[in-house]
Design an enzyme around this catalytic site. Sequence first.
Site, PDB file in Angstrom:
ATOM      1  N   CYS A 169       3.782  14.012  26.729  1.00  0.00           N
ATOM      2  CA  CYS A 169       4.412  13.040  25.853  1.00  0.00           C
ATOM      3  C   CYS A 169       4.474  13.657  24.455  1.00  0.00           C
ATOM      4  CB  CYS A 169       3.637  11.718  25.829  1.00  0.00           C
ATOM      5  SG  CYS A 169       4.565  10.351  25.098  1.00  0.00           S
ATOM      6  N   TYR A 211     -12.442   6.038  31.509  1.00  0.00           N
ATOM      7  CA  TYR A 211     -13.386   6.590  30.540  1.00  0.00           C
ATOM      8  C   TYR A 211     -14.820   6.401  31.018  1.00  0.00           C
ATOM      9  CZ  TYR A 211      -9.152   6.582  27.758  1.00  0.00           C
ATOM     10  OH  TYR A 211      -7.858   6.800  27.331  1.00  0.00           O
ATOM     11  N   ARG A 254      -4.495   4.568  20.666  1.00  0.00           N
ATOM     12  CA  ARG A 254      -3.698   5.021  19.519  1.00  0.00           C
ATOM     13  C   ARG A 254      -4.590   5.398  18.353  1.00  0.00           C
ATOM     14  NH1 ARG A 254       0.891   0.452  20.770  1.00  0.00           N
ATOM     15  NH2 ARG A 254       1.709   1.548  22.595  1.00  0.00           N
ATOM     16  N   ARG A 269       6.998   0.269  21.050  1.00  0.00           N
ATOM     17  CA  ARG A 269       7.553   1.085  22.138  1.00  0.00           C
ATOM     18  C   ARG A 269       8.212   0.243  23.226  1.00  0.00           C
ATOM     19  NH1 ARG A 269       2.220   4.814  21.639  1.00  0.00           N
ATOM     20  NH2 ARG A 269       2.951   6.029  19.869  1.00  0.00           N
ATOM     21  N   SER A 302      -7.794   2.323  27.478  1.00  0.00           N
ATOM     22  CA  SER A 302      -8.756   2.238  26.374  1.00  0.00           C
ATOM     23  C   SER A 302      -9.163   0.813  26.041  1.00  0.00           C
ATOM     24  CB  SER A 302      -8.163   2.911  25.137  1.00  0.00           C
ATOM     25  OG  SER A 302      -6.933   2.298  24.762  1.00  0.00           O
ATOM     26  N   LYS A 308       4.559   1.866  33.580  1.00  0.00           N
ATOM     27  CA  LYS A 308       3.794   1.825  32.333  1.00  0.00           C
ATOM     28  C   LYS A 308       4.348   0.703  31.461  1.00  0.00           C
ATOM     29  CE  LYS A 308       2.377   4.595  28.346  1.00  0.00           C
ATOM     30  NZ  LYS A 308       2.448   5.912  27.697  1.00  0.00           N
ATOM     31  N   GLU A 357      11.489   1.619  38.914  1.00  0.00           N
ATOM     32  CA  GLU A 357      11.024   2.853  38.279  1.00  0.00           C
ATOM     33  C   GLU A 357      10.324   3.765  39.291  1.00  0.00           C
ATOM     34  OE1 GLU A 357      11.469   4.091  35.360  1.00  0.00           O
ATOM     35  OE2 GLU A 357      11.898   2.476  33.946  1.00  0.00           O
ATOM     36  N   CYS A 387       4.258  11.543  21.570  1.00  0.00           N
ATOM     37  CA  CYS A 387       3.814  10.587  20.554  1.00  0.00           C
ATOM     38  C   CYS A 387       2.668  11.116  19.699  1.00  0.00           C
ATOM     39  CB  CYS A 387       3.440   9.252  21.195  1.00  0.00           C
ATOM     40  SG  CYS A 387       2.050   9.324  22.335  1.00  0.00           S
ATOM     41  N   LYS A 436      -0.101   1.664  34.904  1.00  0.00           N
ATOM     42  CA  LYS A 436      -0.885   1.622  33.665  1.00  0.00           C
ATOM     43  C   LYS A 436      -0.442   0.422  32.846  1.00  0.00           C
ATOM     44  CE  LYS A 436      -1.799   4.330  29.487  1.00  0.00           C
ATOM     45  NZ  LYS A 436      -1.438   5.523  28.697  1.00  0.00           N
TER      46      LYS A 436
END
Length: 325
Positions: free
Chosen positions: A117, A310, A202, A214, A271, A192, A230, A119, A245
């Site tokens: 990506c 995580y 972020r 976005r 996150s 997503k 998709e 970003c 996601k």
Amino acid sequence: MIKRPRRLRSKEPLRRMVRETRIDKASLIYPLFVREGEKIREEIPSMPGQYRYSVDRLPEELEQVAKAGVPSVMLFGIPGEKDEQGSQAYAQDGIIQRALREAKRQFPELYYITDVCLCEYTSHGHCGLLRGQEVDNDPTIRLLAKTALSQVQAGADMVAPSDMMDGRVAAIRALLDEKGYENTPIMSYAVKYASGFYAPFRDAAESAPSFGDRSSYQMDYHNSREGIREVLLDEEEGADIIMVKPALAYLDMITRVREATKLPVAAYSVSGEYAMIKAAAQKGWIQEDKIVCETAVAAFRAGAQSYLTYYAKELAGYLDEGRIG
């Protein structure tokens, strides 16, 4: 009564014997953040227990990952400089490219997946090139393909485009095949959603957009059939694994995707999910280990075969202890 479901719940060995959903360490993928600089291991404020590492200190964490028995990591890069084209994403000496070379040198047994990506690399924080206030799809996918190629050349075992541009899987597959990397798999962030669960990421990746959001490229969370569209498009374009996601709020989509495709399905426990569990646990409101196990099993029960989290190291430990699995 003849039928007593409680019979099969009476003892732990029996409960484990008839368990319908099983997890093993091979299913776990651990996301890691790498940044420019030296001797850096800085905690991410919104994600207690997670850190940004410089390349020289990344091996310290990879050693812990390997010891835990987690076989795969996904790398996210934070460059020293950003520009409108996100040029550090595909630079041969970019942060991810250098991190890969060092990681593969010291821990070749681990499996390295890279996020594809722009970003984290653009000065405006959006996932591609801008035309006015909009992300320009077609020029962007050429840079995404270039980014994926540079990562594979540096040692990535798999690439994972997360940008949500139309046609990016086909562009990446075509360039990788042209350059002789036809056996490198693509894990597509096909489903997503434009989600509030990404906020801590972020912060971690320093990738918040400088204007707007976005929603013009990530999906509306009201929609489910759009997600299947998709999936089928990315499958046609050459994706090898399909990702959903976030995970926790989209268990229905994990199930629907599993039913719609014969490709393996991954789920990303993002996150925001991590941060909420951590914050509640620090307040003493929940038992962290139990919630971590329960949310992981939920994703697998819904149909995921791989799980980005995580909490991968902790889950590996719980598997060793027989508390989950």
